[in-house]
Design an enzyme around this catalytic site. Structure first.
Site, PDB file in Angstrom:
ATOM      1  N   VAL A 188      12.139  45.939   2.235  1.00 39.67           N
ATOM      2  CA  VAL A 188      12.096  44.748   1.384  1.00 39.67           C
ATOM      3  C   VAL A 188      10.738  44.633   0.698  1.00 39.67           C
ATOM      4  CG1 VAL A 188      12.243  42.216   1.352  1.00 39.67           C
ATOM      5  CG2 VAL A 188      13.796  43.536   2.807  1.00 39.67           C
ATOM      6  N   CYS A 189       9.679  45.005   1.400  1.00 38.84           N
ATOM      7  CA  CYS A 189       8.312  44.829   0.883  1.00 38.84           C
ATOM      8  C   CYS A 189       8.085  45.474  -0.484  1.00 38.84           C
ATOM      9  CB  CYS A 189       7.289  45.342   1.893  1.00 38.84           C
ATOM     10  SG  CYS A 189       7.309  44.445   3.454  1.00 38.84           S
ATOM     11  N   PRO A 190       8.494  46.736  -0.695  1.00 40.17           N
ATOM     12  CA  PRO A 190       8.228  47.301  -2.020  1.00 40.17           C
ATOM     13  C   PRO A 190       8.953  46.569  -3.137  1.00 40.17           C
ATOM     14  CG  PRO A 190       9.499  48.830  -0.673  1.00 40.17           C
ATOM     15  CD  PRO A 190       9.010  47.752   0.225  1.00 40.17           C
TER      16      PRO A 190
ATOM     17  N   GLU B 281       9.470  43.404  -3.301  1.00 36.22           N
ATOM     18  CA  GLU B 281       8.683  42.206  -3.573  1.00 36.22           C
ATOM     19  C   GLU B 281       7.401  42.544  -4.328  1.00 36.22           C
ATOM     20  OE1 GLU B 281       9.396  38.801  -0.407  1.00 36.22           O
ATOM     21  OE2 GLU B 281       8.202  40.438   0.408  1.00 36.22           O
ATOM     22  N   LEU B 282       6.681  43.559  -3.866  1.00 34.98           N
ATOM     23  CA  LEU B 282       5.399  43.879  -4.485  1.00 34.98           C
ATOM     24  C   LEU B 282       5.562  44.410  -5.901  1.00 34.98           C
ATOM     25  CD1 LEU B 282       4.554  43.454  -1.501  1.00 34.98           C
ATOM     26  CD2 LEU B 282       2.740  45.095  -1.941  1.00 34.98           C
TER      27      LEU B 282
END
Length: 201
Positions: A50-52, A54-55
């Site tokens: 999920v993090c990439p 979002e970033l």
């Protein structure tokens, strides 16, 4: 979990990778954001799932954040070297590319503890977003559990609302977006606004 809204944003000094790719050993939050709006954006880990999304979504809106005078700082418990490797990995290969904002290295977990977004087991941070005004005061905090990615347009909307309030002295009702009218902070103001807009809420 602590509520930081209305309080001064905790300061920190850590290694980081800046938005231009420079690696520094002593990025200081208060110095970097003095007199500016700030978004402190926690995420669990580099090289995850999920993090990439979002970033990268955050990076795609950097022109909008810059237009509002917002300094963006991403924070995870990874090292600055891992941040740098992730920035230098192509998106198609699991990286995020050269994002245009600072990635701070919270290796000692001091920042996620100060903002009270660390998981109970001490492993990583929740998905926290802290909207901070030019005086260093937290005006909004949004904390999501690990599976729940955030909406970057909502973060921009909150900065728009904050700046509208600062400029006009009016408050922003439910669903307010840039270009909408505000509301007087009084019983008469509420009654007037609702009589004209209740069907839109």
């Amino acid at each position: 979990m602590s509520v930081l809204v209305g309080k001064q944003a905790p300061d920190f000094t850590v290694p980081a990778v800046l938005g231009d790719g420079t690696i520094v050993d002593d990025f200081n939050f208060s110095a970097a954001t003095k007199g500016k709006y700030a978004l402190v954006f926690f995420y669990p880990l580099d090289f995850t799932f999920v993090c990439p999304s979002e970033l990268i979504a955050l990076d795609h809106r950097m022109d909008d954040f810059k237009a509002l005078g917002v300094e963006v700082i991403g924070v995870s418990i990874d090292s600055h070297f891992t941040h740098n490797a992730w920035r230098n990995t192509a998106i198609n290969d699991g990286g995020i590319g050269p994002v245009k904002y600072t990635l701070a290295a919270d290796m000692a977990h001091d920042i996620c503890r100060a903002y009270d977004v660390e998981l109970a087991d001490g492993s990583v941070a929740y998905r926290g977003a802290f909207i901070i005004d030019r005086d260093g005061q937290v005006r909004s905090q949004i904390i999501n559990d690990l599976p729940l990615g955030r909406n970057m347009d909502e973060l921009l909307r909150i900065f728009d609302a904050l700046q509208f309030h600062e400029e006009h002295g009016e408050v922003c009702p439910a669903g307010w977006t840039k270009g909408d009218s505000g509301m007087k902070d009084s019983p008469a103001g509420v009654a007037s606004y609702l009589s004209e807009n209740a069907d839109k809420l």
